[in-house]
Design a protein around this motif. Structure first.
Motif, mmCIF file in Angstrom:
data_model
loop_
_atom_site.group_PDB
_atom_site.id
_atom_site.type_symbol
_atom_site.label_atom_id
_atom_site.label_comp_id
_atom_site.label_asym_id
_atom_site.label_seq_id
_atom_site.Cartn_x
_atom_site.Cartn_y
_atom_site.Cartn_z
ATOM 1 N N MET A 7 0.835 -1.235 -0.080
ATOM 2 C CA MET A 7 -0.130 -0.039 -0.030
ATOM 3 C C MET A 7 0.962 1.248 -0.019
ATOM 4 O O MET A 7 2.027 1.404 0.404
ATOM 5 C CB MET A 7 -1.033 -0.014 1.138
ATOM 6 N N ASP A 8 0.119 2.299 -0.294
ATOM 7 C CA ASP A 8 0.783 3.765 -0.355
ATOM 8 C C ASP A 8 1.009 4.015 1.090
ATOM 9 O O ASP A 8 0.130 3.641 1.897
ATOM 10 C CB ASP A 8 0.215 4.692 -1.116
ATOM 11 N N TYR A 9 1.837 4.906 1.308
ATOM 12 C CA TYR A 9 2.099 5.408 2.655
ATOM 13 C C TYR A 9 1.977 4.315 3.882
ATOM 14 O O TYR A 9 1.756 4.366 4.977
ATOM 15 C CB TYR A 9 1.084 6.462 2.908
ATOM 16 N N PHE A 11 4.603 3.075 5.629
ATOM 17 C CA PHE A 11 5.058 3.478 6.877
ATOM 18 C C PHE A 11 4.186 4.547 7.779
ATOM 19 O O PHE A 11 4.434 3.644 8.879
ATOM 20 C CB PHE A 11 6.243 4.487 6.458
ATOM 21 N N TYR A 12 3.512 5.397 7.193
ATOM 22 C CA TYR A 12 2.577 6.063 8.242
ATOM 23 C C TYR A 12 1.494 5.228 8.797
ATOM 24 O O TYR A 12 1.039 5.236 9.780
ATOM 25 C CB TYR A 12 2.119 7.518 7.154
ATOM 26 N N VAL A 13 1.050 4.251 7.701
ATOM 27 C CA VAL A 13 -0.325 3.422 8.177
ATOM 28 C C VAL A 13 0.213 2.553 9.220
ATOM 29 O O VAL A 13 -0.489 2.306 10.435
ATOM 30 C CB VAL A 13 -0.754 2.934 6.845
ATOM 31 N N ASP B 45 -4.178 5.112 0.407
ATOM 32 C CA ASP B 45 -4.159 4.317 1.465
ATOM 33 C C ASP B 45 -3.700 4.844 2.733
ATOM 34 O O ASP B 45 -3.971 4.374 3.860
ATOM 35 C CB ASP B 45 -3.253 3.151 1.176
ATOM 36 N N ILE B 106 0.750 11.542 12.735
ATOM 37 C CA ILE B 106 1.347 10.676 11.505
ATOM 38 C C ILE B 106 0.248 10.887 10.234
ATOM 39 O O ILE B 106 0.977 10.831 9.187
ATOM 40 C CB ILE B 106 1.167 9.330 12.103
#
Lengths: 55, 241
Positions: A7-9, A11-13, B45, B106
């Motif tokens: 998935m994109d992002y 790291f943040y998720v 996402d 975040i």
């Protein structure tokens, strides 16, 4: 179904997920340890008072 | 329910039900939200952070509202359990407020290009709530007299309750980086059902989980306050008494 790291992002998720799971674990452990300590402390106090009364 | 003895017995039987059902709903909500819900057309996402951010923010406000209600009840009707509920809810509320701020930060980094914005009313009012939780716990800890600590901390909680509508309506009253309401808006939730159901599962699951830990902490506080009562001694020592 989505790939775990595709998935994109990601790291943040997953940082958010890790923070959430950490707080869940800390709160659960803390609450049950607090109850257990309180129970132990009160039981000891009652036993101490009883033994003091006997003497 | 206002009888400590009755509360203790009801809480003991409710805790496992709340905890297990809450954890099941949270696991189901997280798996569906992270892996099965479709990506958002604008945020991609990154929107999946809402599955941990929204329940945390909801619990942080719900816990404070519950404390404010309990403080009102405790001051007006002098119900002892109400003070124990406030004591039990405060650390949980503080943790979830911290989590809401952390996950919001975040989320803000990829979406707004910043971890934090001091001028944003939603962010700063939520931070103020964390300080209210910490202030409440510090005030209680600084007062050795239980009755005095109960009364003064309940007053502090009631004064701080003014912050709850400010947090909720801040995105409507002022210009904010934070998006407007998605679930609680006129005309129904502005979110697809594939995204909505995991979010609802997370919110309900986290609420049940919070409820179970609130009961555990309140039980400890009730027992501490009732340690000299006959029922507490009998329950703790069983046949020895």
């Amino acid at each position: 179904m989505m790939e775990f790291f595709a998935m994109d992002y990601a790291f943040y998720v997953y940082s958010s997920l890790l923070a959430f799971l950490s707080v869940i674990i800390i709160c659960t452990k803390d609450a049950f340890c607090h109850l257990s300590k309180t129970l132990g402390h009160i039981k000891n106090t009652i036993h101490q008072m009883e033994s003091d009364n006997e003497t | 329910m206002s009888s400590p003895r009755y509360f203790y017995s009801i809480a003991t039987s409710l805790i496992p039900w709340f905890l297990v059902s809450g954890l099941i709903l949270m696991v189901a909500g997280l798996i569906n939200g992270l892996f099965y819900a479709p990506p958002d057309y604008q945020q991609g996402d990154a929107f999946r952070i809402i599955y941990v951010h929204v329940p945390s923010a909801y619990i942080s406000m719900m816990a404070y509202s519950l404390m404010a209600f309990a403080a009102f009840v405790a001051l007006i009707w002098r119900i002892k359990i109400a003070h124990a509920v406030i004591v039990g809810a405060a650390p949980l509320g503080a943790w979830f407020t911290f989590l809401a701020l952390l996950t919001g930060s975040i989320w803000g980094r990829p979406m707004w290009g910043t971890w934090w914005e001091w001028g944003d009313p939603r962010l700063t009012s939520e931070l103020l709530m964390l300080f209210l939780y910490l202030g409440y716990m510090a005030l209680r800890a600084s007062l050795p007299n239980l009755a005095q600590a109960d009364k003064l901390s309940a007053i502090l909680i009631l004064i701080g309750a003014i912050n709850i509508p400010i947090i909720h309506f801040s995105v409507e009253w002022w210009t904010s980086l934070h998006q407007g309401p998605t679930l609680l808006k006129a005309g129904g939730p502005a979110i697809d059902s594939l995204m909505l159901y995991p979010l609802l599962a997370m919110i309900i699951g986290t609420t049940l989980y919070f409820g179970s830990l609130l009961l555990v902490r309140t039980k400890a506080e009730v027992l501490n306050r009732e340690k000299n009562s006959r029922w507490a001694k009998k329950m703790l020592l069983g046949d020895q008494l």
